[in-house]
Design a protein around this motif. Structure first.
Motif, PDB file in Angstrom:
ATOM      1  N   LYS A 166       0.838  -1.200   0.000  1.00 28.26           N
ATOM      2  CA  LYS A 166       0.000   0.000   0.000  1.00 28.26           C
ATOM      3  C   LYS A 166       0.877   1.256   0.000  1.00 28.26           C
ATOM      4  O   LYS A 166       1.987   1.242   0.510  1.00 28.26           O
ATOM      5  CB  LYS A 166      -0.898   0.019   1.235  1.00 28.26           C
ATOM      6  CG  LYS A 166      -1.991  -1.042   1.231  1.00 28.26           C
ATOM      7  CD  LYS A 166      -2.838  -0.934   2.489  1.00 28.26           C
ATOM      8  CE  LYS A 166      -3.927  -1.999   2.496  1.00 28.26           C
ATOM      9  NZ  LYS A 166      -4.749  -1.931   3.738  1.00 28.26           N
ATOM     10  N   ARG A 167       0.364   2.322  -0.549  1.00 31.62           N
ATOM     11  CA  ARG A 167       1.131   3.567  -0.651  1.00 31.62           C
ATOM     12  C   ARG A 167       1.608   4.046   0.719  1.00 31.62           C
ATOM     13  O   ARG A 167       2.713   4.547   0.865  1.00 31.62           O
ATOM     14  CB  ARG A 167       0.278   4.655  -1.315  1.00 31.62           C
ATOM     15  CG  ARG A 167       1.071   5.840  -1.849  1.00 31.62           C
ATOM     16  CD  ARG A 167       0.176   6.773  -2.638  1.00 31.62           C
ATOM     17  NE  ARG A 167       0.954   7.712  -3.431  1.00 31.62           N
ATOM     18  CZ  ARG A 167       1.465   8.843  -2.974  1.00 31.62           C
ATOM     19  NH1 ARG A 167       1.269   9.179  -1.706  1.00 31.62           N
ATOM     20  NH2 ARG A 167       2.167   9.642  -3.754  1.00 31.62           N
ATOM     21  N   SER A 168       0.761   3.913   1.729  1.00 30.02           N
ATOM     22  CA  SER A 168       1.118   4.359   3.076  1.00 30.02           C
ATOM     23  C   SER A 168       2.271   3.563   3.662  1.00 30.02           C
ATOM     24  O   SER A 168       2.975   4.027   4.558  1.00 30.02           O
ATOM     25  CB  SER A 168      -0.091   4.254   4.007  1.00 30.02           C
ATOM     26  OG  SER A 168      -0.559   2.907   4.062  1.00 30.02           O
ATOM     27  N   GLU A 169       2.501   2.350   3.149  1.00 33.61           N
ATOM     28  CA  GLU A 169       3.554   1.490   3.676  1.00 33.61           C
ATOM     29  C   GLU A 169       4.852   1.587   2.875  1.00 33.61           C
ATOM     30  O   GLU A 169       5.911   1.196   3.361  1.00 33.61           O
ATOM     31  CB  GLU A 169       3.077   0.029   3.699  1.00 33.61           C
ATOM     32  CG  GLU A 169       1.891  -0.198   4.631  1.00 33.61           C
ATOM     33  CD  GLU A 169       1.227  -1.541   4.406  1.00 33.61           C
ATOM     34  OE1 GLU A 169       1.745  -2.314   3.575  1.00 33.61           O
ATOM     35  OE2 GLU A 169       0.185  -1.816   5.042  1.00 33.61           O
ATOM     36  N   LEU A 192      -0.712   4.709 -14.972  1.00 30.29           N
ATOM     37  CA  LEU A 192      -0.250   3.631 -14.107  1.00 30.29           C
ATOM     38  C   LEU A 192      -1.442   2.864 -13.551  1.00 30.29           C
ATOM     39  O   LEU A 192      -2.404   3.459 -13.044  1.00 30.29           O
ATOM     40  CB  LEU A 192       0.576   4.205 -12.952  1.00 30.29           C
ATOM     41  CG  LEU A 192       1.127   3.221 -11.921  1.00 30.29           C
ATOM     42  CD1 LEU A 192       2.129   2.275 -12.565  1.00 30.29           C
ATOM     43  CD2 LEU A 192       1.802   3.987 -10.781  1.00 30.29           C
ATOM     44  N   THR A 193      -1.393   1.553 -13.633  1.00 29.75           N
ATOM     45  CA  THR A 193      -2.417   0.708 -13.012  1.00 29.75           C
ATOM     46  C   THR A 193      -1.744  -0.199 -11.985  1.00 29.75           C
ATOM     47  O   THR A 193      -0.573  -0.569 -12.126  1.00 29.75           O
ATOM     48  CB  THR A 193      -3.141  -0.164 -14.059  1.00 29.75           C
ATOM     49  OG1 THR A 193      -2.177  -0.982 -14.735  1.00 29.75           O
ATOM     50  CG2 THR A 193      -3.865   0.708 -15.079  1.00 29.75           C
ATOM     51  N   PHE A 194      -2.501  -0.545 -10.954  1.00 29.66           N
ATOM     52  CA  PHE A 194      -1.957  -1.348  -9.863  1.00 29.66           C
ATOM     53  C   PHE A 194      -2.630  -2.713  -9.782  1.00 29.66           C
ATOM     54  O   PHE A 194      -3.831  -2.860 -10.058  1.00 29.66           O
ATOM     55  CB  PHE A 194      -2.149  -0.636  -8.522  1.00 29.66           C
ATOM     56  CG  PHE A 194      -1.250   0.545  -8.322  1.00 29.66           C
ATOM     57  CD1 PHE A 194       0.037   0.384  -7.831  1.00 29.66           C
ATOM     58  CD2 PHE A 194      -1.694   1.825  -8.642  1.00 29.66           C
ATOM     59  CE1 PHE A 194       0.874   1.470  -7.650  1.00 29.66           C
ATOM     60  CE2 PHE A 194      -0.865   2.924  -8.459  1.00 29.66           C
ATOM     61  CZ  PHE A 194       0.419   2.753  -7.974  1.00 29.66           C
ATOM     62  N   GLY A 195      -1.851  -3.696  -9.400  1.00 31.45           N
ATOM     63  CA  GLY A 195      -2.386  -5.000  -9.074  1.00 31.45           C
ATOM     64  C   GLY A 195      -2.820  -4.990  -7.625  1.00 31.45           C
ATOM     65  O   GLY A 195      -2.819  -3.941  -6.963  1.00 31.45           O
ATOM     66  N   LEU A 232       8.630   4.408  -2.968  1.00 29.57           N
ATOM     67  CA  LEU A 232       8.564   3.690  -4.234  1.00 29.57           C
ATOM     68  C   LEU A 232       7.371   4.143  -5.058  1.00 29.57           C
ATOM     69  O   LEU A 232       7.456   4.290  -6.289  1.00 29.57           O
ATOM     70  CB  LEU A 232       8.503   2.187  -3.993  1.00 29.57           C
ATOM     71  CG  LEU A 232       9.785   1.523  -3.474  1.00 29.57           C
ATOM     72  CD1 LEU A 232       9.567   0.029  -3.275  1.00 29.57           C
ATOM     73  CD2 LEU A 232      10.946   1.760  -4.427  1.00 29.57           C
ATOM     74  N   HIS A 233       6.240   4.351  -4.395  1.00 24.08           N
ATOM     75  CA  HIS A 233       5.053   4.838  -5.105  1.00 24.08           C
ATOM     76  C   HIS A 233       5.330   6.185  -5.761  1.00 24.08           C
ATOM     77  O   HIS A 233       4.971   6.408  -6.927  1.00 24.08           O
ATOM     78  CB  HIS A 233       3.870   4.948  -4.136  1.00 24.08           C
ATOM     79  CG  HIS A 233       3.136   3.668  -3.912  1.00 24.08           C
ATOM     80  ND1 HIS A 233       1.997   3.320  -4.606  1.00 24.08           N
ATOM     81  CD2 HIS A 233       3.398   2.628  -3.079  1.00 24.08           C
ATOM     82  CE1 HIS A 233       1.574   2.133  -4.197  1.00 24.08           C
ATOM     83  NE2 HIS A 233       2.403   1.690  -3.253  1.00 24.08           N
ATOM     84  N   ARG A 234       5.941   7.092  -5.020  1.00 18.85           N
ATOM     85  CA  ARG A 234       6.218   8.423  -5.568  1.00 18.85           C
ATOM     86  C   ARG A 234       7.127   8.359  -6.783  1.00 18.85           C
ATOM     87  O   ARG A 234       6.906   9.044  -7.781  1.00 18.85           O
ATOM     88  CB  ARG A 234       6.858   9.303  -4.487  1.00 18.85           C
ATOM     89  CG  ARG A 234       5.885   9.827  -3.450  1.00 18.85           C
ATOM     90  CD  ARG A 234       6.623  10.639  -2.406  1.00 18.85           C
ATOM     91  NE  ARG A 234       5.710  11.229  -1.436  1.00 18.85           N
ATOM     92  CZ  ARG A 234       6.117  11.871  -0.343  1.00 18.85           C
ATOM     93  NH1 ARG A 234       7.424  12.010  -0.097  1.00 18.85           N
ATOM     94  NH2 ARG A 234       5.233  12.391   0.485  1.00 18.85           N
ATOM     95  N   VAL A 235       8.167   7.537  -6.695  1.00 17.96           N
ATOM     96  CA  VAL A 235       9.130   7.447  -7.797  1.00 17.96           C
ATOM     97  C   VAL A 235       8.455   6.989  -9.076  1.00 17.96           C
ATOM     98  O   VAL A 235       8.604   7.597 -10.136  1.00 17.96           O
ATOM     99  CB  VAL A 235      10.289   6.494  -7.429  1.00 17.96           C
ATOM    100  CG1 VAL A 235      11.146   6.210  -8.658  1.00 17.96           C
ATOM    101  CG2 VAL A 235      11.146   7.108  -6.339  1.00 17.96           C
ATOM    102  N   VAL A 236       7.689   5.913  -8.995  1.00 21.19           N
ATOM    103  CA  VAL A 236       7.079   5.367 -10.209  1.00 21.19           C
ATOM    104  C   VAL A 236       5.930   6.249 -10.705  1.00 21.19           C
ATOM    105  O   VAL A 236       5.745   6.435 -11.912  1.00 21.19           O
ATOM    106  CB  VAL A 236       6.619   3.906  -9.976  1.00 21.19           C
ATOM    107  CG1 VAL A 236       5.412   3.828  -9.056  1.00 21.19           C
ATOM    108  CG2 VAL A 236       6.324   3.224 -11.304  1.00 21.19           C
ATOM    109  N   GLU A 237       5.185   6.854  -9.767  1.00 19.01           N
ATOM    110  CA  GLU A 237       4.090   7.739 -10.176  1.00 19.01           C
ATOM    111  C   GLU A 237       4.613   8.958 -10.920  1.00 19.01           C
ATOM    112  O   GLU A 237       4.066   9.367 -11.954  1.00 19.01           O
ATOM    113  CB  GLU A 237       3.284   8.172  -8.944  1.00 19.01           C
ATOM    114  CG  GLU A 237       2.415   7.067  -8.361  1.00 19.01           C
ATOM    115  CD  GLU A 237       1.874   7.423  -6.991  1.00 19.01           C
ATOM    116  OE1 GLU A 237       2.169   8.541  -6.500  1.00 19.01           O
ATOM    117  OE2 GLU A 237       1.172   6.580  -6.402  1.00 19.01           O
ATOM    118  N   ARG A 238       5.697   9.563 -10.402  1.00 21.39           N
ATOM    119  CA  ARG A 238       6.268  10.739 -11.060  1.00 21.39           C
ATOM    120  C   ARG A 238       6.863  10.389 -12.419  1.00 21.39           C
ATOM    121  O   ARG A 238       6.721  11.148 -13.383  1.00 21.39           O
ATOM    122  CB  ARG A 238       7.338  11.362 -10.156  1.00 21.39           C
ATOM    123  CG  ARG A 238       6.772  12.038  -8.920  1.00 21.39           C
ATOM    124  CD  ARG A 238       7.876  12.472  -7.971  1.00 21.39           C
ATOM    125  NE  ARG A 238       7.328  13.081  -6.763  1.00 21.39           N
ATOM    126  CZ  ARG A 238       8.056  13.450  -5.717  1.00 21.39           C
ATOM    127  NH1 ARG A 238       9.375  13.257  -5.727  1.00 21.39           N
ATOM    128  NH2 ARG A 238       7.485  13.995  -4.665  1.00 21.39           N
TER     129      ARG A 238
END
Length: 295
Positions: free
Chosen positions: A190-193, A212-215, A197-203
């Motif tokens: 989850k993004r909160s955890e 971007l789609t998530f599993g 990594l979430h920020r890097v790939v989202e940017r």
């Protein structure tokens, strides 16, 4: 009463000669005689019996010797506290930086053999707090931090590692691109955890104009690499150090074609505290431990 006067007193008491005591203290004989006279006036007693041929301690003078030595020892102990603090440094980071930290510490100690450098394991939020509280003098982090009073030095840029199941359609490519990866779901906690990594790939996706789609999110007690085996159509990203310690059975590791999935590794210090030579050299040594970037 001044510590300087006690130093002169002890020199005369041990040499039993004003001239030799003056040489030992690197002052003139008149200066040392003046300070002893001031000390005697303050004590209200003569400390030495003087004659043209000899100098001897009086009863009070002999009693003062042990007290003076103790007071000067306390002075040295107080000064040693500062010296030890100047030679001591605490570096904080997580376990993935242990090899970098130890290599840098070894290099610094070659030039500062008196240095005492500890590597303290802490989580990200604890690392920044340790620097602001003074518990640690340097934090080694991934990413950056924007907080008043902190100074951030970027040491190197780290490519994230793409993890795919061996059966993934892109597994046979040496360097899949973001455009190709965007067609498949990303598998992460989850993004909160795992916000970094979430920020890097989202940017990276946003800058490239990709969606971007998530599993399914990876559970706290699971690893993304293991979950890829259950969701072979997904892909994930790992820190390089994490990938090195991850079993490769059923998985392949790759890097993005244009190095768009990367993040800085930085050193964070308290900007309000003057930099020591050991701190400066440690940060430089950490920068030299940057891993070689793959082509």
């Amino acid at each position: 009463m001044e510590l300087r006067q006690l130093k002169y007193f002890l020199a005369v008491g041990e040499e039993l000669n004003f001239s030799r005591a003056a040489e030992r203290c690197y002052v003139s004989q008149s200066a040392i005689s003046l300070q002893i006279a001031k000390l005697e006036r303050e004590m209200g007693e003569a400390l030495f019996e003087r004659s043209s041929r000899s100098v001897r301690l009086t009863v009070v003078g002999a009693q003062l010797v042990s007290i003076a030595r103790h007071m000067l020892e306390l002075e040295q102990a107080a000064l040693a506290l500062t010296a030890r603090r100047q030679n001591q440094l605490r570096l904080t980071g997580n376990m993935t930086f242990a090899a970098n930290a130890l290599a840098a510490i070894v290099r610094v100690r070659e030039h500062h053999p008196q240095a005492e450098i500890d590597f303290v394991l802490k989580r990200f939020a604890e690392q920044i707090e340790a620097v602001t509280s003074g518990d640690c003098q340097v934090a080694l982090i991934r990413g950056s931090v924007e907080r008043s009073g902190l100074h951030v030095t970027e040491l190197w840029t780290e490519d994230l590692v793409l993890a795919l199941a061996e059966g993934h359609p892109l597994a046979g490519m040496e360097h899949p691109s973001l455009e190709e990866l965007a067609a498949y779901p990303l598998l992460l906690p989850k993004r909160s955890e795992q916000i970094l990594l979430h920020r890097v790939v989202e940017r990276a996706m946003k800058r490239s104009g990709l969606r971007l789609t998530f599993g399914p999110p990876v559970a706290v007690d699971h690893t993304a690499s293991a979950e890829l085996l259950n969701h072979p159509d997904c892909w994930s990203i790992l820190y390089a150090s994490t990938a090195e310690s991850t079993p490769t059975t059923g998985l392949v590791f790759r890097t993005e074609a244009q190095h768009r999935l990367q993040l800085p590794v930085s050193a964070v210090v308290d900007a309000s505290i003057p930099e020591t030579a050991i701190q400066r050299d440690l940060i430089a040594a950490l920068a030299d431990t940057a891993p070689e970037r793959s082509a």
